[in-house]
Scaffold this motif. Structure first.
Motif, mmCIF file in Angstrom:
data_model
loop_
_atom_site.group_PDB
_atom_site.id
_atom_site.type_symbol
_atom_site.label_atom_id
_atom_site.label_comp_id
_atom_site.label_asym_id
_atom_site.label_seq_id
_atom_site.Cartn_x
_atom_site.Cartn_y
_atom_site.Cartn_z
ATOM 1 N N ALA A 1 -21.649 -4.940 -38.147
ATOM 2 C CA ALA A 1 -22.620 -3.858 -37.973
ATOM 3 C C ALA A 1 -23.604 -3.777 -39.135
ATOM 4 O O ALA A 1 -24.644 -3.134 -39.035
ATOM 5 N N SER A 2 -23.301 -4.486 -40.224
ATOM 6 C CA SER A 2 -24.140 -4.381 -41.415
ATOM 7 C C SER A 2 -25.295 -5.383 -41.444
ATOM 8 O O SER A 2 -26.120 -5.345 -42.342
ATOM 9 N N TYR A 3 -25.352 -6.282 -40.482
ATOM 10 C CA TYR A 3 -26.460 -7.246 -40.411
ATOM 11 C C TYR A 3 -26.616 -7.714 -38.968
ATOM 12 O O TYR A 3 -25.768 -7.456 -38.124
ATOM 13 N N ARG A 4 -27.708 -8.401 -38.686
ATOM 14 C CA ARG A 4 -27.976 -8.889 -37.338
ATOM 15 C C ARG A 4 -27.507 -10.333 -37.215
ATOM 16 O O ARG A 4 -27.976 -11.211 -37.917
ATOM 17 N N ARG A 5 -26.588 -10.581 -36.305
ATOM 18 C CA ARG A 5 -26.076 -11.928 -36.050
ATOM 19 C C ARG A 5 -27.091 -12.703 -35.209
ATOM 20 O O ARG A 5 -28.006 -12.126 -34.647
ATOM 21 N N ILE A 6 -26.907 -14.010 -35.107
ATOM 22 C CA ILE A 6 -27.878 -14.834 -34.406
ATOM 23 C C ILE A 6 -27.174 -15.699 -33.353
ATOM 24 O O ILE A 6 -26.064 -16.177 -33.577
ATOM 25 N N GLU A 7 -27.813 -15.872 -32.222
ATOM 26 C CA GLU A 7 -27.301 -16.722 -31.144
ATOM 27 C C GLU A 7 -27.663 -18.179 -31.432
ATOM 28 O O GLU A 7 -28.572 -18.469 -32.219
ATOM 29 N N ALA A 8 -26.976 -19.094 -30.763
ATOM 30 C CA ALA A 8 -27.119 -20.524 -31.030
ATOM 31 C C ALA A 8 -28.552 -21.032 -30.846
ATOM 32 O O ALA A 8 -29.086 -21.723 -31.720
ATOM 33 N N ARG A 9 -29.194 -20.716 -29.744
ATOM 34 C CA ARG A 9 -30.557 -21.232 -29.510
ATOM 35 C C ARG A 9 -31.543 -20.712 -30.556
ATOM 36 O O ARG A 9 -32.395 -21.457 -31.031
ATOM 37 N N ALA A 10 -31.411 -19.457 -30.911
ATOM 38 C CA ALA A 10 -32.303 -18.879 -31.931
ATOM 39 C C ALA A 10 -32.052 -19.537 -33.285
ATOM 40 O O ALA A 10 -33.000 -19.789 -34.048
ATOM 41 N N ALA A 11 -30.802 -19.825 -33.607
ATOM 42 C CA ALA A 11 -30.475 -20.499 -34.867
ATOM 43 C C ALA A 11 -31.055 -21.901 -34.878
ATOM 44 O O ALA A 11 -31.604 -22.355 -35.896
ATOM 45 N N HIS A 12 -30.956 -22.588 -33.769
ATOM 46 C CA HIS A 12 -31.516 -23.936 -33.648
ATOM 47 C C HIS A 12 -33.023 -23.910 -33.901
ATOM 48 O O HIS A 12 -33.556 -24.717 -34.675
ATOM 49 N N GLU A 13 -33.712 -22.989 -33.254
ATOM 50 C CA GLU A 13 -35.168 -22.870 -33.442
ATOM 51 C C GLU A 13 -35.526 -22.529 -34.890
ATOM 52 O O GLU A 13 -36.456 -23.086 -35.448
ATOM 53 N N ALA A 14 -34.766 -21.616 -35.485
ATOM 54 C CA ALA A 14 -35.031 -21.227 -36.877
ATOM 55 C C ALA A 14 -34.836 -22.416 -37.814
ATOM 56 O O ALA A 14 -35.607 -22.605 -38.764
ATOM 57 N N ALA A 15 -33.841 -23.227 -37.539
ATOM 58 C CA ALA A 15 -33.609 -24.411 -38.375
ATOM 59 C C ALA A 15 -34.733 -25.428 -38.179
ATOM 60 O O ALA A 15 -35.209 -26.027 -39.155
ATOM 61 N N LEU A 16 -35.163 -25.617 -36.937
ATOM 62 C CA LEU A 16 -36.235 -26.582 -36.658
ATOM 63 C C LEU A 16 -37.542 -26.209 -37.341
ATOM 64 O O LEU A 16 -38.279 -27.085 -37.796
ATOM 65 N N ILE B 1 -29.871 -17.783 -44.397
ATOM 66 C CA ILE B 1 -28.715 -18.656 -44.235
ATOM 67 C C ILE B 1 -27.991 -18.258 -42.957
ATOM 68 O O ILE B 1 -27.729 -17.076 -42.728
ATOM 69 N N VAL B 2 -27.664 -19.254 -42.135
ATOM 70 C CA VAL B 2 -26.855 -19.029 -40.939
ATOM 71 C C VAL B 2 -25.530 -19.746 -41.160
ATOM 72 O O VAL B 2 -25.480 -20.971 -41.199
ATOM 73 N N VAL B 3 -24.470 -18.964 -41.344
ATOM 74 C CA VAL B 3 -23.146 -19.517 -41.585
ATOM 75 C C VAL B 3 -22.493 -19.824 -40.238
ATOM 76 O O VAL B 3 -22.526 -18.998 -39.321
ATOM 77 N N ILE B 4 -21.892 -21.017 -40.153
ATOM 78 C CA ILE B 4 -21.285 -21.466 -38.905
ATOM 79 C C ILE B 4 -19.832 -21.855 -39.154
ATOM 80 O O ILE B 4 -19.559 -22.709 -39.998
ATOM 81 N N ARG C 1 -30.542 -12.004 -46.357
ATOM 82 C CA ARG C 1 -30.901 -12.559 -45.047
ATOM 83 C C ARG C 1 -29.792 -13.432 -44.456
ATOM 84 O O ARG C 1 -29.976 -14.055 -43.415
ATOM 85 N N ALA C 2 -28.644 -13.475 -45.098
ATOM 86 C CA ALA C 2 -27.522 -14.258 -44.578
ATOM 87 C C ALA C 2 -27.021 -13.639 -43.278
ATOM 88 O O ALA C 2 -26.985 -12.423 -43.124
ATOM 89 N N THR C 3 -26.660 -14.501 -42.355
ATOM 90 C CA THR C 3 -26.107 -14.081 -41.072
ATOM 91 C C THR C 3 -25.109 -15.122 -40.620
ATOM 92 O O THR C 3 -24.831 -16.067 -41.355
ATOM 93 N N ASP C 4 -24.587 -14.933 -39.417
ATOM 94 C CA ASP C 4 -23.689 -15.952 -38.884
ATOM 95 C C ASP C 4 -23.971 -16.178 -37.417
ATOM 96 O O ASP C 4 -24.627 -15.381 -36.757
ATOM 97 N N LEU C 5 -23.477 -17.293 -36.935
ATOM 98 C CA LEU C 5 -23.715 -17.728 -35.568
ATOM 99 C C LEU C 5 -22.693 -17.105 -34.629
ATOM 100 O O LEU C 5 -21.484 -17.319 -34.786
ATOM 101 N N VAL C 6 -23.172 -16.338 -33.664
ATOM 102 C CA VAL C 6 -22.295 -15.726 -32.660
ATOM 103 C C VAL C 6 -21.598 -16.852 -31.888
ATOM 104 O O VAL C 6 -22.255 -17.730 -31.348
ATOM 105 N N GLY C 7 -20.278 -16.843 -31.893
ATOM 106 C CA GLY C 7 -19.514 -17.852 -31.170
ATOM 107 C C GLY C 7 -19.312 -19.151 -31.931
ATOM 108 O O GLY C 7 -18.631 -20.054 -31.459
ATOM 109 N N GLY C 8 -19.928 -19.264 -33.108
ATOM 110 C CA GLY C 8 -19.743 -20.421 -33.971
ATOM 111 C C GLY C 8 -20.142 -21.749 -33.352
ATOM 112 O O GLY C 8 -20.957 -21.814 -32.423
ATOM 113 N N PHE C 9 -19.573 -22.805 -33.892
ATOM 114 C CA PHE C 9 -19.883 -24.161 -33.443
ATOM 115 C C PHE C 9 -19.613 -24.331 -31.951
ATOM 116 O O PHE C 9 -20.356 -25.020 -31.250
ATOM 117 N N GLN C 10 -18.575 -23.689 -31.458
ATOM 118 C CA GLN C 10 -18.242 -23.839 -30.043
ATOM 119 C C GLN C 10 -19.358 -23.294 -29.149
ATOM 120 O O GLN C 10 -19.658 -23.867 -28.097
#
Length: 137
Positions: free
Chosen positions: A21-36, A90-93, A114-123
């Protein structure tokens, strides 16, 4: 008669809920786009056996969970070159998105706001059909 004033420790589910609840998590496709686009650094904290079994996300920085804070602290003596400042996104996976939530919260404590994590992780990444490469044999 005294009143019981002991505080009940949070269980892991409660702790995860509070942390997330303390930060906004990111979905896989959005993380991919942000990395690209260069807007985010993907950091894979899965242990070696999982990386060997499932593969790697191309371009992701691999940092073992027990070294994460030392490697990403921009002021740390053991930081990686990618740890350029506290504004770094940073998107932690992790494997399924649990350990990464706690890791992202730890990075927030270091000032990496700005650190966040990937919802559902690598899977979740793999389920979305996003790029995965095998580990070197």
């Amino acid at each position: 008669m005294s009143e019981d004033t002991t505080v009940r420790p949070a269980g892991i589910d409660e702790l995860l809920e509070r942390v997330r609840a303390s930060y906004r998590r990111i979905e896989a496709r959005a993380a991919h786009e942000a990395a690209l686009t260069g807007d985010a650094l993907l950091v894979d904290i899965r242990y070696a056996a999982l990386r060997e079994r499932d593969g790697l996300i191309p371009g992701a920085l691999v940092v073992e969970r027990n070294e994460l804070e030392w490697r990403l602290d921009p002021r740390g003596s053991h930081r990686v070159p990618e740890a350029t400042g506290h504004d770094l996104r940073i998107v932690v996976i992790c494997n399924e998105g649990y350990a990464s939530s706690l890791a992202a919260a730890s990075l927030h404590q270091l000032g990496l706001h700005r650190a966040t994590d990937l919802v559902g992780g690598f899977q979740a990444w793999r389920a979305e059909g996003l790029p995965v490469e095998p580990t070197a044999a």
